[in-house]
Design an enzyme around this catalytic site. Structure first.
Site, short mmCIF file in Angstrom:
data_model
loop_
_atom_site.label_atom_id
_atom_site.label_comp_id
_atom_site.label_asym_id
_atom_site.label_seq_id
_atom_site.Cartn_x
_atom_site.Cartn_y
_atom_site.Cartn_z
N TYR A 136 -84.54 -53.67 -51.19
CA TYR A 136 -85.91 -54.15 -51.04
C TYR A 136 -86.52 -54.33 -52.42
O TYR A 136 -86.79 -53.34 -53.11
CB TYR A 136 -86.70 -53.15 -50.21
CG TYR A 136 -88.09 -53.58 -49.79
CD1 TYR A 136 -88.58 -54.86 -50.03
CD2 TYR A 136 -88.92 -52.68 -49.11
CE1 TYR A 136 -89.85 -55.23 -49.61
CE2 TYR A 136 -90.18 -53.05 -48.70
CZ TYR A 136 -90.64 -54.32 -48.95
OH TYR A 136 -91.90 -54.68 -48.54
N LYS A 164 -84.24 -57.70 -48.88
CA LYS A 164 -85.57 -58.11 -48.46
C LYS A 164 -86.33 -58.48 -49.72
O LYS A 164 -86.52 -57.65 -50.61
CB LYS A 164 -86.30 -57.00 -47.71
CG LYS A 164 -87.72 -57.40 -47.29
CD LYS A 164 -88.48 -56.26 -46.63
CE LYS A 164 -89.91 -56.70 -46.29
NZ LYS A 164 -90.73 -55.59 -45.73
N VAL A 204 -88.23 -60.36 -42.68
CA VAL A 204 -88.72 -59.04 -42.27
C VAL A 204 -90.23 -59.13 -42.39
O VAL A 204 -90.77 -59.14 -43.50
CB VAL A 204 -88.16 -57.92 -43.16
CG1 VAL A 204 -88.76 -56.58 -42.74
CG2 VAL A 204 -86.65 -57.86 -43.10
#
Length: 294
Positions: A136, A164, A204
């Protein structure tokens, strides 16, 4: 395109009761609703899920409850990011035991380690369990980028399978897409279609808490070859995306306010966050109605 966790993932809020305790029944209800309306997977205990203010035990209980509710109808990715590598490793093992399918891991925040230390952090976590990792990259919150060159090196690890992306570095994302098989998920809702169009896996999404079927429709239209419709759907969602994510309040606050008005489980936010005021909530509801009733 690899889709280890599906295409349409919701960064789910964590419902609380009015007294501030974890609402597991509400979490199961909301998870079931999101899956029924187009989500392939749920990311639990991320930023939107108020992970800084939930305990380790609450995180594990949330995973187990949602797993029970959705069974094998959706993937569950557990946010386990902390500023401490040892603590993050412990959370990885607890998430695996509780029933997660994957892990969402940020670089350690506040201490701002250099890239070699960030790489070592991710590798240690990847080696700590059998679950696949989604890296992330969200420097606005962690204070540190996961540089494209670091991601390229980490892509060789067999359990590091996805990213992400909240870096706002569209060129960097395309460089990694070109040189790896990593699944790349948009983490900023305004980039959902743009990243998908250049080879991304999906998203996401925080906004998917309140318009899951609409956002799924963007991807479905693109896959069907109707790029004009995909663009139209993405653009129509822009006012609500902006109001939820870029109107001066954290997305958790605005999302919970809107979910409550839609009679879906949410509950209050935990301090230091504070609830949205009535004017903000009314504006959110007006935008939501305009989008979903036309």
């Amino acid at each position: 395109m690899t889709t280890p966790f599906g295409r349409a993932l919701c960064a789910m809020i964590t419902p609380f009761t009015e007294t501030g305790t974890l609402d597991l029944d509400g979490a199961q209800h909301l998870a079931t609703h999101l899956i029924a309306h187009g989500c392939d997977g749920l990311v639990l205990s991320g930023t939107t899920g108020e992970s800084p203010t939930t305990t380790d035990a609450e995180k594990s209980a949330l995973i187990a409850a949602v797993r029970e509710a959705v069974a094998d109808r959706a993937s569950i990715v557990a946010g386990i990011g902390t500023a401490d590598t040892r603590h993050t490793v412990d959370l990885a093992r607890k998430a695996e035991k509780a029933g997660a399918d994957g892990l969402l891991v940020i670089p350690p925040y506040y201490s701002r380690p250099p890239q070699d230390a960030i790489e070592a952090h991710f590798r240690e976590i990847a080696d700590a369990s059998e679950l696949p990792l989604m890296l992330y990259d969200i420097p606005i919150r962690t204070g540190t980028r996961v540089e494209p060159e670091t991601i390229l090196r980490l892509a060789g690890h067999p359990r590091i399978v996805a990213v992400k992306d909240c870096s706002y570095d569209f060129l960097g994302a395309q460089k990694v897409l070109d040189r790896t098989d990593l699944a790349y998920y948009a983490g900023c809702d305004e980039h959902n279609l743009a990243l998908y169009a250049v080879g991304g896996t999906g998203y996401v999404s925080t906004v998917a808490n309140v318009i899951p079927s609409h956002l799924r429709g963007v991807l479905d239209a693109f896959d069907a070859g109707d790029t004009t419709q995909a663009a139209c759907l993405q653009q129509r969602a822009t006012p609500l995306i902006e109001a939820i994510m870029s109107a001066g309040l954290p997305g958790t606050v605005t999302t919970k306010a809107l979910l409550t008005t839609l009679n879906l489980p949410a509950g209050p936010v935990r301090a230091p966050l504070r609830p949205a005021d009535r004017t903000t909530t009314d504006d959110l509801l007006s935008l939501h109605r305009a989008l979903t009733t036309t």
